[in-house]
Design a protein around this motif. Structure first.
Motif, mmCIF file in Angstrom:
data_model
loop_
_atom_site.group_PDB
_atom_site.id
_atom_site.type_symbol
_atom_site.label_atom_id
_atom_site.label_comp_id
_atom_site.label_asym_id
_atom_site.label_seq_id
_atom_site.Cartn_x
_atom_site.Cartn_y
_atom_site.Cartn_z
ATOM 1 N N THR A 92 0.831 -1.197 0.000
ATOM 2 C CA THR A 92 0.000 0.000 0.000
ATOM 3 C C THR A 92 0.874 1.259 0.000
ATOM 4 O O THR A 92 2.099 1.170 0.193
ATOM 5 N N PRO A 93 0.295 2.451 -0.191
ATOM 6 C CA PRO A 93 1.098 3.680 -0.096
ATOM 7 C C PRO A 93 1.796 3.845 1.253
ATOM 8 O O PRO A 93 2.884 4.433 1.318
ATOM 9 N N ASP A 95 3.118 1.406 2.905
ATOM 10 C CA ASP A 95 4.339 0.601 2.763
ATOM 11 C C ASP A 95 5.404 1.358 1.989
ATOM 12 O O ASP A 95 6.606 1.209 2.256
ATOM 13 N N ALA A 96 4.979 2.175 1.021
ATOM 14 C CA ALA A 96 5.941 2.955 0.245
ATOM 15 C C ALA A 96 6.687 3.950 1.124
ATOM 16 O O ALA A 96 7.882 4.213 0.911
ATOM 17 N N PRO A 278 2.950 -4.241 -5.624
ATOM 18 C CA PRO A 278 2.196 -3.031 -5.278
ATOM 19 C C PRO A 278 0.754 -3.158 -5.757
ATOM 20 O O PRO A 278 0.481 -3.771 -6.787
ATOM 21 N N THR A 279 -0.166 -2.621 -4.988
ATOM 22 C CA THR A 279 -1.578 -2.759 -5.337
ATOM 23 C C THR A 279 -1.954 -1.945 -6.572
ATOM 24 O O THR A 279 -2.861 -2.321 -7.305
ATOM 25 N N THR A 280 -1.279 -0.822 -6.787
ATOM 26 C CA THR A 280 -1.561 0.026 -7.940
ATOM 27 C C THR A 280 -0.247 0.461 -8.571
ATOM 28 O O THR A 280 0.824 0.384 -7.959
ATOM 29 N N SER A 282 0.500 3.530 -9.224
ATOM 30 C CA SER A 282 0.951 4.720 -8.497
ATOM 31 C C SER A 282 1.701 4.332 -7.232
ATOM 32 O O SER A 282 2.709 4.962 -6.874
ATOM 33 N N THR A 283 1.239 3.281 -6.546
ATOM 34 C CA THR A 283 1.946 2.817 -5.348
ATOM 35 C C THR A 283 3.326 2.284 -5.710
ATOM 36 O O THR A 283 4.317 2.567 -5.021
ATOM 37 N N LEU A 286 5.560 5.150 -6.370
ATOM 38 C CA LEU A 286 5.917 5.830 -5.123
ATOM 39 C C LEU A 286 7.000 5.055 -4.367
ATOM 40 O O LEU A 286 7.930 5.656 -3.804
ATOM 41 N N ILE A 287 6.900 3.732 -4.356
ATOM 42 C CA ILE A 287 7.919 2.911 -3.685
ATOM 43 C C ILE A 287 9.284 3.094 -4.353
ATOM 44 O O ILE A 287 10.301 3.310 -3.684
ATOM 45 N N ASP A 491 -6.053 -1.402 -10.453
ATOM 46 C CA ASP A 491 -5.893 -1.780 -9.043
ATOM 47 C C ASP A 491 -5.971 -3.295 -8.938
ATOM 48 O O ASP A 491 -6.956 -3.901 -9.355
#
Length: 602
Positions: A92-93, A95-96, A278-280, A282-283, A286-287, A491
């Motif tokens: 999730t974000p 986690d990032a 990552p779920t998405t 974008s996530t 971000l990671i 997603d």
């Protein structure tokens, strides 16, 4: 006289180049130094790309844009043998944000422990035994999958020959033509090898080898609200586990050769790409963005990263022998190294790009179909459609899911023109635009890392070049194709229908697991009740009494399960065979009483 303020003058001054001849001389000198290192860098590049490619393809499963395949019938009618689900840990974000913090704290902690111990031998021993558990599991999985690929080349499920498509049926001991099921070939060998006239004993031996790879043991252990353990043991998986255990024991007790370190690193990367995602998109971006700054800081601004990487001898890095320099110790083999995070972290995004390609493939195959919604509650049948409130709507019809993994041997022995004719192999034929773009970006980033490292002669943060290479190629492709919004909304954590084949891994204490057991027990009550009825009166009475007793036992088990006291352990011998182009799992022919006796309450 050149302008001192011009960019070219500044670059030449920084590189200590005064003229064109100096540039040529510098290039010649660099080429002489680089030439013996080319095999090492090629080895490094292939070793980084191979686990990413294999792990990304192994992580493929049914996307939400595809309809679930029809349940495959089993010869025994047992529903315990369901297709295995790919369970992944969704990032999730949050986690990032936590990733670089946890990694940084761990890195600093290891650095100070090394400084405090002076000799990191004890720390190396503790960490190596700590990694040994996951090492055995990941090596077993990688060995088992490798065995399956090799076996599929030797004994494929199908092949094509002279324009005809043939599929092996082990029950009939023959290869059956797709055009006419009455036309068969008795040879167990594929392709042109099937023309060989084998003696009867050798022919039977090869058919038995084909059957042996299909035999397995199904072990199922369940403790209510604690654990639900379900595993299939085949001959190749047992051999793989023994070999993996021997490798880990040799690494921890005898010696640590570089190839065995790399072997564990490959297995870690291969397994991690199937366990984490990552779920998405974008996530994932971000990671990688957060770890981009993390890597730069700990390599350029502190000695921590380099010190920990060189002092610790653990399978968290890949090692590559390189030519010895003039000032290096002749008694030691110099090594180049690549951190495992430089493979796994960009690899998660590359694997997600491949799954996004598969999602788009089935999304474009969806169709809209008109249907009429029935009358609302409270209306009568005498009213017309308008008065009843009946409306015409459109529903989305999804294309059925076809597995996109495996079939390596069948594809090798089948011509490209014949592959679309088979349902099992047709699932691998989908465009991989985003996957190829991300993989090309990763390759360019890795080559840039090696070039800068060779030019300046010092360690480089690989993510400084890998992250822009992967993200720019990935998102740039989406912008060019006009699919950036669709990629942003993609997603993997959402499930559009119950029982989706791919879902994020939940807690072992989840109530869904107990609900599944309850549903199976309720289904068995209905089966036993139905099968207890017999047309013969005398046998029917005895069978009816036995059926009532089994129903009562199953109801008692159901009550215990609902009270949280249900516990069972079962072992089944199974044989997985191919029939009509679909994988069919079968157990020994058993009656309802035998099935119930296999699962006993403790």
């Amino acid at each position: 006289m050149p302008d001192p303020l011009s960019p070219s003058y500044q670059i030449n001054r920084y590189l200590k180049i005064d003229s064109t001849n100096d540039i040529l001389d510098r290039l010649k000198a660099e080429w002489v130094v680089l030439l013996p290192l080319i095999p090492t860098y090629f080895h490094l590049l292939i070793s980084a790309i191979a686990p990413i490619y294999a792990g990304a393809h192994a992580s493929l499963s049914r996307p939400s844009s595809a309809a679930k395949s029809k349940p495959q019938e089993t010869q025994s009618g047992d529903d315990d043998l369901e297709e295995a689900e790919t369970k992944m840990e969704g990032l999730t974000p949050l986690d990032a944000l936590m990733f670089p913090l946890i990694a940084g704290a761990t890195l600093v902690g290891l650095y100070f422990i090394i400084k405090w111990l002076q000799d990191p031998a004890l720390l190396n021993m503790v960490l190596n035994w700590y990694f040994s558990g996951f090492g055995i599991l990941s090596l077993t999985k990688m060995y088992n999958d490798s065995w399956n690929v090799v076996i599929s080349f030797c004994f494929p499920e199908a092949y094509s020959l002279h324009g005809k498509f043939w599929r092996f049926e082990n029950e009939r001991r023959a290869a059956v033509s797709s055009d006419n099921t009455d036309v068969v070939r008795q040879s167990p060998l594929p392709g042109e090898l099937s023309r060989l006239q084998l003696p009867t004993l050798i022919n039977r031996f090869f058919w038995r080898l084909r059957d042996s790879r299909l035999h397995s043991l199904c072990i199922h252990a369940f403790i209510h609200k604690i654990v639900d353990f379900h595993i299939h043991l085949s001959p190749q998986s047992l051999i793989s586990s023994v070999v993996a255990t021997c490798c880990i024991l040799y690494y921890n007790l005898v010696g640590k050769p570089w190839w065995l370190t790399n072997l564990q690193g490959f297995s870690f990367a291969y397994s991690s790409l199937q366990l984490m995602s990552p779920t998405t998109n974008s996530t994932g971006s971000l990671i990688l963005g957060a770890l981009f700054f993390y890597d730069i800081y700990f390599v350029f601004f502190t000695p921590i990263m380099v010190a920990v990487a060189t002092k610790l001898e653990i399978p968290a890095k890949l090692l590559f022998p390189r030519p010895r320099g003039p000032n290096e110790d002749p008694s030691k083999q110099p090594m180049s190294m690549l951190g495992l995070g430089d493979v796994v972290l960009p690899g998660m995004m590359i694997g997600m790009a491949l799954r996004f390609d598969l999602y788009l493939f089935y999304l474009k195959k969806q169709k809209k179909q008109d249907y009429i919604r029935g009358p609302q509650e409270g209306t009568t049948g005498s009213q017309d459609l308008h008065e009843q409130g009946t409306t015409e709507l459109k529903k989305v019809v999804k294309a059925p899911w076809i597995p996109a993994t495996g079939q390596w041997g069948s594809r090798f022995w089948t011509s490209q023109a014949a592959i679309p004719r088979d349902d099992r192999m047709r699932g691998v034929l989908f465009p991989k635009t985003y996957f190829r773009a991300a993989l090309i970006g990763y390759t360019i980033g890795m080559l840039s890392t090696l070039a800068i490292m060779q030019l300046y002669g010092r360690a480089q943060p690989a993510l400084l070049y890998l992250v822009p290479g992967v993200l720019v190629s990935f998102w740039g492709t989406a912008i060019v194709k006009g699919e950036a919004k669709l990629m942003w909304r993609y997603d993997e954590s959402s499930e559009e229908e119950e029982g989706s084949q791919r879902k994020m891994q939940g807690s072992i204490f989840s109530p869904k697991r107990q609900e599944e057991i309850s549903k199976k027990l309720e289904k068995k009550i209905k089966e036993v009740t139905r099968e207890s009825q017999h047309p013969d009166e005398n046998e029917g009475r005895a069978n009816d009494q036995q059926g009532k007793r089994k129903v009562a036992e199953t109801k008692t088990a159901l009550e215990k399960n609902q009270k949280g006291k249900w516990l069972f352990f079962s072992i089944k011998r199974m044989n997985t065979s191919c029939k009509k182009g679909k994988a069919v799992s079968a157990t020994r022919k058993m009656g309802p009483a035998d099935r119930l006796e296999e699962k006993k309450a403790v």
